[in-house]
Write a protein that holds these residues in place. Sequence first.
Motif, PDB file in Angstrom:
ATOM      1  N   ILE A  54     -11.683   1.972  -5.017  1.00 16.55           N
ATOM      2  CA  ILE A  54     -10.288   2.095  -5.476  1.00 16.55           C
ATOM      3  C   ILE A  54      -9.463   2.845  -4.429  1.00 16.55           C
ATOM      4  O   ILE A  54      -8.317   2.492  -4.146  1.00 16.55           O
ATOM      5  N   GLU A  55     -10.063   3.870  -3.822  1.00 15.49           N
ATOM      6  CA  GLU A  55      -9.346   4.666  -2.807  1.00 15.49           C
ATOM      7  C   GLU A  55      -8.980   3.797  -1.596  1.00 15.49           C
ATOM      8  O   GLU A  55      -7.886   3.920  -1.043  1.00 15.49           O
ATOM      9  N   ASP A  56      -9.922   2.939  -1.210  1.00 15.54           N
ATOM     10  CA  ASP A  56      -9.649   2.046  -0.077  1.00 15.54           C
ATOM     11  C   ASP A  56      -8.497   1.092  -0.400  1.00 15.54           C
ATOM     12  O   ASP A  56      -7.620   0.856   0.430  1.00 15.54           O
ATOM     13  N   ILE A  57      -8.534   0.556  -1.605  1.00 15.39           N
ATOM     14  CA  ILE A  57      -7.484  -0.394  -1.998  1.00 15.39           C
ATOM     15  C   ILE A  57      -6.141   0.334  -2.078  1.00 15.39           C
ATOM     16  O   ILE A  57      -5.108  -0.180  -1.637  1.00 15.39           O
ATOM     17  N   ALA A  58      -6.167   1.551  -2.623  1.00 14.35           N
ATOM     18  CA  ALA A  58      -4.930   2.339  -2.734  1.00 14.35           C
ATOM     19  C   ALA A  58      -4.349   2.622  -1.348  1.00 14.35           C
ATOM     20  O   ALA A  58      -3.135   2.535  -1.136  1.00 14.35           O
ATOM     21  N   HIS A 117      -6.412  -5.638   4.059  1.00 14.84           N
ATOM     22  CA  HIS A 117      -7.134  -6.845   3.648  1.00 14.84           C
ATOM     23  C   HIS A 117      -7.792  -6.633   2.276  1.00 14.84           C
ATOM     24  O   HIS A 117      -7.746  -7.506   1.405  1.00 14.84           O
ATOM     25  N   ASP A 118      -8.364  -5.451   2.047  1.00 14.18           N
ATOM     26  CA  ASP A 118      -8.946  -5.130   0.730  1.00 14.18           C
ATOM     27  C   ASP A 118      -7.891  -5.265  -0.367  1.00 14.18           C
ATOM     28  O   ASP A 118      -8.135  -5.823  -1.428  1.00 14.18           O
ATOM     29  N   TYR A 119      -6.720  -4.704  -0.084  1.00 14.19           N
ATOM     30  CA  TYR A 119      -5.642  -4.712  -1.079  1.00 14.19           C
ATOM     31  C   TYR A 119      -5.191  -6.143  -1.378  1.00 14.19           C
ATOM     32  O   TYR A 119      -4.996  -6.527  -2.536  1.00 14.19           O
ATOM     33  N   ILE A 157      -7.479 -11.432  -6.472  1.00 11.22           N
ATOM     34  CA  ILE A 157      -8.504 -11.516  -7.517  1.00 11.22           C
ATOM     35  C   ILE A 157      -7.879 -11.279  -8.890  1.00 11.22           C
ATOM     36  O   ILE A 157      -8.073 -12.051  -9.824  1.00 11.22           O
ATOM     37  N   GLU A 158      -7.090 -10.230  -9.018  1.00 14.58           N
ATOM     38  CA  GLU A 158      -6.605  -9.946 -10.364  1.00 14.58           C
ATOM     39  C   GLU A 158      -5.553 -10.954 -10.828  1.00 14.58           C
ATOM     40  O   GLU A 158      -5.543 -11.315 -12.002  1.00 14.58           O
ATOM     41  N   ASP A 159      -4.712 -11.455  -9.930  1.00 14.36           N
ATOM     42  CA  ASP A 159      -3.745 -12.476 -10.369  1.00 14.36           C
ATOM     43  C   ASP A 159      -4.469 -13.775 -10.727  1.00 14.36           C
ATOM     44  O   ASP A 159      -4.043 -14.493 -11.630  1.00 14.36           O
ATOM     45  N   ARG A 166      -3.185  -5.189 -12.855  1.00 19.14           N
ATOM     46  CA  ARG A 166      -2.980  -3.749 -12.705  1.00 19.14           C
ATOM     47  C   ARG A 166      -1.851  -3.459 -11.712  1.00 19.14           C
ATOM     48  O   ARG A 166      -1.096  -2.519 -11.870  1.00 19.14           O
ATOM     49  N   LEU A 167      -1.753  -4.259 -10.681  1.00 20.73           N
ATOM     50  CA  LEU A 167      -0.699  -4.246  -9.652  1.00 20.73           C
ATOM     51  C   LEU A 167      -0.715  -3.042  -8.708  1.00 20.73           C
ATOM     52  O   LEU A 167      -0.480  -3.177  -7.525  1.00 20.73           O
ATOM     53  N   THR A 168      -0.976  -1.850  -9.216  1.00 22.00           N
ATOM     54  CA  THR A 168      -0.994  -0.705  -8.300  1.00 22.00           C
ATOM     55  C   THR A 168      -2.270   0.098  -8.473  1.00 22.00           C
ATOM     56  O   THR A 168      -2.764   0.264  -9.588  1.00 22.00           O
ATOM     57  N   TRP A 169      -2.769   0.562  -7.325  1.00 18.87           N
ATOM     58  CA  TRP A 169      -3.994   1.367  -7.322  1.00 18.87           C
ATOM     59  C   TRP A 169      -3.707   2.833  -6.986  1.00 18.87           C
ATOM     60  O   TRP A 169      -4.611   3.633  -6.946  1.00 18.87           O
ATOM     61  N   LEU A 170      -2.458   3.116  -6.738  1.00 17.45           N
ATOM     62  CA  LEU A 170      -2.113   4.503  -6.414  1.00 17.45           C
ATOM     63  C   LEU A 170      -2.189   5.341  -7.683  1.00 17.45           C
ATOM     64  O   LEU A 170      -1.840   4.891  -8.761  1.00 17.45           O
ATOM     65  N   GLN A 171      -2.612   6.590  -7.513  1.00 14.90           N
ATOM     66  CA  GLN A 171      -2.746   7.459  -8.702  1.00 14.90           C
ATOM     67  C   GLN A 171      -1.464   8.247  -8.931  1.00 14.90           C
ATOM     68  O   GLN A 171      -0.798   8.622  -8.017  1.00 14.90           O
TER      69      GLN A 171
END
Length: 738
Positions: free
Chosen positions: A639-643, A711-713, A719-721, A733-738
């Motif tokens: 998740i951190e990488d995607i964020a 690229h991960d993001y 994937i989610e769409d 979810r659209l955003t991975w930032l906390q």
Amino acid sequence: MRTLIAGVAIVVAIIALVLFVQNEPTSDPTVTSTPEALAAPTATIGLIDDARINNADSEPGNWLAYGRTYEEQRFSPLTQINRETVGELGLAWARDMNTNRVQEATPIIVDGVMFLTSSWSRVFAIDAVSGEQLWFYDPQVPGEWGRRACCDVVNRGVAVYQGRVYVASLDGRLIALDAATGIKVWEVDTIIDRERFYSITGAPRAAKGKIFIGNGGAEFGVRGYVTAYDAETGEQVWRFYTVPGDPSLPFEHPEMETAADTWKGGEWWKIGGGGTVWNSIVYDPDFDQVYLGVGNGSPWTRVIRSPGGGDNLFLASIVALDADTGRMNWYYQTTPGDNWDYTAVQDIALADMTVDGVERKVLLQAPKNGFFYVIDRADGKLLRAHPFATVTWATHVDLETGRPVENPDLDYLEKEQWILPGPLGAHNWQAMSVDTEAGLVYLPAQDNPLIYGMSEEWKASGVYKRNEGGWNLGIEIAGIAQLLLNNLEDQPTPKGYLKAFDPLTGVDKWVVEIPHYWNGGVLGTAGGLVFQGDALGYLTAYNKDNGEALWQFNTYTSILAPPVSFMIDGVQYVSILTGNGGGDLFSGEPLPPVAEPASLTYGNYGKLLTFKLGGNATLESPTAVDRSIPEQPPLTASIEDIARGERLYGNYCGFCHGLVVRSGGSISDLRRISEASHDAFNKIVLEGMMASAGMASFADVLTEEDTARIHDYVRARAIEDREVALGNQEAPRLTWLQ
Ligand code: CA
């Protein structure tokens, strides 16, 4: 000699033909002649000079200058196509522009020849009756400028003057072409600093033996200026800077001393300062002066740019210059201390109007900030400033002081705020039309908010560091998706309108609501009609008395460009370019209730369409684009990488490829790229594998590790769409930032 010139013309025509079939700019201009070129036609037009443009109303069949006349009212005196006959309007001819990139140009029509530009600043001379190409000129803009221009590979058109056609290229060159052949006569580099991301998208203006041109780039961090060149030779006549430079250096001209007093603290010159003049430059023969529509600050936020306060002249101003000397006669600042990207570059029209019982020569402008200005051209005195769309940043403009009264509740220094208008403006470059007889302006307006907040970096440190090779806004962009999603329920709904607006009373005579906010420029006619193309792909003719739609044509491609009208051999025509893009790439795929643009549904096709009464040509029926998202390999990133990828994407990729990796249709949607493109992801991002198409290398700002995170993001979003589309997941979810 004549034969030699003809021979050169033929070679150029052949180069033109060869290049025309290519979609993207080529780096190799070396193309040899073939005998077929001998048949290439040339354009024959009479000489355009100041007197002819000044008397444009005496030849209503032509469209001699950008806004038709020096007054730039974009109101055609032609009446053959009118309220009674418009039902018979049909397509006379259509021309494929062979590109899926944005089209914003106003065609110029002189003596049966149409001169216009397409994406990448390419110039076409076309027989206006048949649609046949006469000549073509490609300035060979390097593909990397796709990245160095904030808002797409746009060009808004040419100036035709004294036997030449003038175009300014995206990479900042001003080029004079022979109007008959398209052969280059001279070229000058207008850019003062090639390290900075300057670009030109606007049409040059011609008057008094001079060509006037500005530039864009304030989002990246540049200093704005306008230059006048000798039309004959290309020699520089004068240059006017719009904001002060490095205070340790002498002022370039006396007006900079006045301006410098209004910038306090800060080191704006290191970031750029802004104030680019990227659209409106209007010559006024009544006062022999040139009006500049000046843009926003670099960065957008005034607390970074000028922490000690001040109005920051001449940002967001209309500046009147002596046409011969470039010395300032007066200025009016629409947004002192601009804090929102409120450019005053929107089209400026000139008119004679009776204001409070006095006959005045006025200037009309509806800049981004949402107030419609009526200004006396003699001295710059403000006469009216009524709001023409929803405005929340200010309560009103005080006519005594001439200043807007800001809304203190919407200061975004401490807390993020939804503000109207947002940076797309309540009105953008899409030109309005002025109907002096009715006392109305037909205005493409919008309510399009943004949530403004100071950048995380600045909030954490109080320091702003110039972002080389990227945008320099000062507001939070890297985490914009998170900011937006966290505040979605408070978001004012984006809306688009065509308004018949009375600039003196501020009253709408009528309003047409359009299901998408980002629509085309406007043409009014003495036939009682108002023409506008829209995001959904319709070109509509409205009754100018009440806004009733009298005729509509589905082009199946989103329209931004303004229509023009002309008459040849007794037949009136209406022409318009189709093709989406420009400043709204970032918004990408709209969320309901905003309607989907045609460019998303059917793809984005550059077309030049010309209509006449009884026209019976047809367009090919389009098929809807396959928008399914391909299956992706399992994602192993944390998740951190995607964020982290999300922040980098927001900073560097989203401006073109769209918010949360959802493209609006004219730029590649990264959720749908092929596995081959995924395999080449690093080569594309870091090695410029697709630079010729405008996707230049980002190796100057991104590392391999950064690229892997982006690229991960992208994969995660795809994937989610896809899962949502397949019904396996309720909502993205659209955003991975906390
Ligand atoms: Ca801007």
